[in-house]
Structures are given as structure tokens and as C-alpha cells.
Design a protein around this motif. Structure first.
Motif, PDB file in Angstrom:
ATOM      1  N   LEU A  93      31.792  51.155  23.731  1.00 21.84           N
ATOM      2  CA  LEU A  93      32.276  52.145  24.707  1.00 21.84           C
ATOM      3  C   LEU A  93      31.699  51.891  26.091  1.00 21.84           C
ATOM      4  CD1 LEU A  93      32.168  55.484  22.686  1.00 21.84           C
ATOM      5  CD2 LEU A  93      34.188  54.330  23.577  1.00 21.84           C
ATOM      6  N   LEU A  94      30.399  51.602  26.145  1.00 23.36           N
ATOM      7  CA  LEU A  94      29.762  51.341  27.437  1.00 23.36           C
ATOM      8  C   LEU A  94      30.299  50.082  28.091  1.00 23.36           C
ATOM      9  CD1 LEU A  94      26.055  52.326  26.719  1.00 23.36           C
ATOM     10  CD2 LEU A  94      27.672  53.477  28.227  1.00 23.36           C
ATOM     11  N   SER A  95      30.482  49.025  27.313  1.00 20.89           N
ATOM     12  CA  SER A  95      30.989  47.790  27.902  1.00 20.89           C
ATOM     13  C   SER A  95      32.415  47.970  28.394  1.00 20.89           C
ATOM     14  CB  SER A  95      30.898  46.629  26.912  1.00 20.89           C
ATOM     15  OG  SER A  95      31.730  46.859  25.795  1.00 20.89           O
ATOM     16  N   THR A  96      33.216  48.756  27.692  1.00 29.03           N
ATOM     17  CA  THR A  96      34.573  49.038  28.143  1.00 29.03           C
ATOM     18  C   THR A  96      34.549  49.896  29.402  1.00 29.03           C
ATOM     19  OG1 THR A  96      35.397  48.924  25.884  1.00 29.03           O
ATOM     20  CG2 THR A  96      36.794  50.039  27.475  1.00 29.03           C
ATOM     21  N   ALA A  97      33.641  50.862  29.441  1.00 26.65           N
ATOM     22  CA  ALA A  97      33.539  51.738  30.608  1.00 26.65           C
ATOM     23  C   ALA A  97      33.128  50.963  31.853  1.00 26.65           C
ATOM     24  CB  ALA A  97      32.542  52.864  30.328  1.00 26.65           C
ATOM     25  N   ILE A  98      32.396  49.876  31.681  1.00 26.23           N
ATOM     26  CA  ILE A  98      31.976  49.047  32.816  1.00 26.23           C
ATOM     27  C   ILE A  98      33.027  47.984  33.116  1.00 26.23           C
ATOM     28  CG2 ILE A  98      30.279  47.338  33.570  1.00 26.23           C
ATOM     29  CD1 ILE A  98      28.214  48.998  31.903  1.00 26.23           C
ATOM     30  N   PHE A 100      36.352  47.694  32.354  1.00 26.55           N
ATOM     31  CA  PHE A 100      37.691  48.081  32.788  1.00 26.55           C
ATOM     32  C   PHE A 100      37.750  48.406  34.283  1.00 26.55           C
ATOM     33  CE2 PHE A 100      41.099  51.217  33.411  1.00 26.55           C
ATOM     34  CZ  PHE A 100      42.174  50.403  33.086  1.00 26.55           C
ATOM     35  N   PRO A 101      36.873  49.284  34.801  1.00 25.22           N
ATOM     36  CA  PRO A 101      36.928  49.540  36.245  1.00 25.22           C
ATOM     37  C   PRO A 101      36.650  48.288  37.076  1.00 25.22           C
ATOM     38  CG  PRO A 101      35.610  51.216  35.154  1.00 25.22           C
ATOM     39  CD  PRO A 101      35.913  50.157  34.139  1.00 25.22           C
ATOM     40  N   LEU A 102      35.771  47.422  36.594  1.00 25.89           N
ATOM     41  CA  LEU A 102      35.479  46.188  37.313  1.00 25.89           C
ATOM     42  C   LEU A 102      36.715  45.288  37.368  1.00 25.89           C
ATOM     43  CD1 LEU A 102      33.347  44.501  38.756  1.00 25.89           C
ATOM     44  CD2 LEU A 102      32.715  43.544  36.537  1.00 25.89           C
ATOM     45  N   ALA A 103      37.441  45.200  36.266  1.00 26.92           N
ATOM     46  CA  ALA A 103      38.662  44.388  36.226  1.00 26.92           C
ATOM     47  C   ALA A 103      39.722  44.978  37.154  1.00 26.92           C
ATOM     48  CB  ALA A 103      39.192  44.298  34.796  1.00 26.92           C
ATOM     49  N   VAL A 104      39.862  46.296  37.166  1.00 24.15           N
ATOM     50  CA  VAL A 104      40.829  46.941  38.058  1.00 24.15           C
ATOM     51  C   VAL A 104      40.449  46.691  39.509  1.00 24.15           C
ATOM     52  CG1 VAL A 104      41.722  49.172  38.835  1.00 24.15           C
ATOM     53  CG2 VAL A 104      41.515  48.695  36.395  1.00 24.15           C
ATOM     54  N   PHE A 105      39.178  46.850  39.839  1.00 19.89           N
ATOM     55  CA  PHE A 105      38.715  46.629  41.211  1.00 19.89           C
ATOM     56  C   PHE A 105      38.954  45.186  41.641  1.00 19.89           C
ATOM     57  CE2 PHE A 105      35.298  45.355  44.144  1.00 19.89           C
ATOM     58  CZ  PHE A 105      35.603  46.188  45.209  1.00 19.89           C
ATOM     59  N   THR A 106      38.615  44.240  40.773  1.00 19.93           N
ATOM     60  CA  THR A 106      38.812  42.823  41.082  1.00 19.93           C
ATOM     61  C   THR A 106      40.291  42.522  41.314  1.00 19.93           C
ATOM     62  OG1 THR A 106      36.888  42.275  39.736  1.00 19.93           O
ATOM     63  CG2 THR A 106      38.397  40.482  40.249  1.00 19.93           C
ATOM     64  N   GLY A 107      41.145  43.073  40.476  1.00 19.39           N
ATOM     65  CA  GLY A 107      42.588  42.876  40.641  1.00 19.39           C
ATOM     66  C   GLY A 107      43.100  43.449  41.946  1.00 19.39           C
ATOM     67  N   LEU A 108      42.596  44.632  42.319  1.00 23.18           N
ATOM     68  CA  LEU A 108      43.017  45.246  43.585  1.00 23.18           C
ATOM     69  C   LEU A 108      42.558  44.426  44.781  1.00 23.18           C
ATOM     70  CD1 LEU A 108      42.390  49.040  42.892  1.00 23.18           C
ATOM     71  CD2 LEU A 108      44.583  47.899  43.199  1.00 23.18           C
TER      72      LEU A 108
END
Length: 141
Positions: A93-98, A100-108
């Protein structure tokens, strides 16, 4: 495979009701000696739980049916909550919580950089090298 044709099963969703229904269908197919002919299983939601349980071990049908009945008698939610709050579950859960937002930010950031780069003057038609605010970007149409 049956008579030279591939055989497939499709399992629908519906939680534990789907698991119980499809288990009964599989039992009927096994009793008719047809289950062994199945080459592929397509499934969603609750049907996927049973499909995964069936495909996870190479065992006879009686052993599989016993495991499926235990799963149904214990319920799915209690097992999911128990595994979610285990050490491994909390780490996931913690690794997903970190992650996923990092992947979204990088994509943006990447999308904004490419969109901005398209507005700059290009040296050539396609595959031009661009420089913008210290970033080196490769642009291709």
C-alpha cells in the motif's frame, strides 16, 4: 482441446455468488469429463478469483473444489483485510501510495515539456534536438 477445436470457459463477476455458481458449473463439467478439455479461461471480478484459484495449482478437481469451498466459507473480505494489514500488505500500500503520484507527476512534466517544445523553433523537420530551460528534448512528429 476437443475434436481439434480449442475450448474456453467464460466466468462472469458477482463476488462470492459468482465463485459459487462457477464452481458448480466446473463440477458439472468435471463430472461429464469435459473440464479436462478446457484450454483457456476468460474471467472478470469474482469469476477471476475462482479462475486464479483453479490455475494456481496442478491438482485434481476434488482438491481444488475443497480449496474453493474453504475460500467461500471464510469469505473474501476478511481475508483481503487480513492480508492488506499484514506487513507485506502495508508495504504494498505504501509503495503504491508513493509510486502512483510520482508516475502521474512525471507524466505531467513530460507532457508539459513536450507541449512547450512544440511551440519552440525547430532546427529540422522531424527528430530535431531542442533545448528549453536547460532541458535537452528530442522531438519527433
Amino acid at each position: 482441446m476437443r475434436n481439434g477445436q480449442r475450448v474456453g470457459l467464460a466466468f462472469s463477476g458477482g463476488g462470492s455468488r459468482a465463485i459459487a455458481f462457477h464452481l458448480g458449473c466446473m463440477k458439472a463439467l468435471n463430472d461429464c469429463k469435459l473440464l479436462a478439455d478446457v484450454d483457456v479461461i476468460s474471467s472478470v471480478s469474482g469469476g477471476s478469483v475462482l479462475a486464479a484459484l483453479y490455475c494456481s495449482r496442478d491438482e485434481d478437481f476434488a482438491a481444488f473444489e475443497a480449496r474453493a469451498k474453504i475460500l467461500l466459507s471464510q469469505g473474501l473480505m476478511g481475508r483481503m483485510y487480513a492480508s492488506m494489514f499484514s506487513c507485506e500488505g502495508l508495504c504494498a500500500l505504501l509503495s503504491t501510495a508513493i509510486a502512483f503520484p510520482l508516475a502521474v507527476f512525471t507524466g505531467l512534466v513530460r507532457a508539459l515539456a513536450l507541449a512547450s517544445a512544440r511551440g519552440l523553433d525547430r532546427k529540422g523537420e522531424s527528430g530535431a534536438d531542442l533545448s528549453w530551460r536547460g532541458l535537452s528534448l528530442a522531438y519527433a512528429d
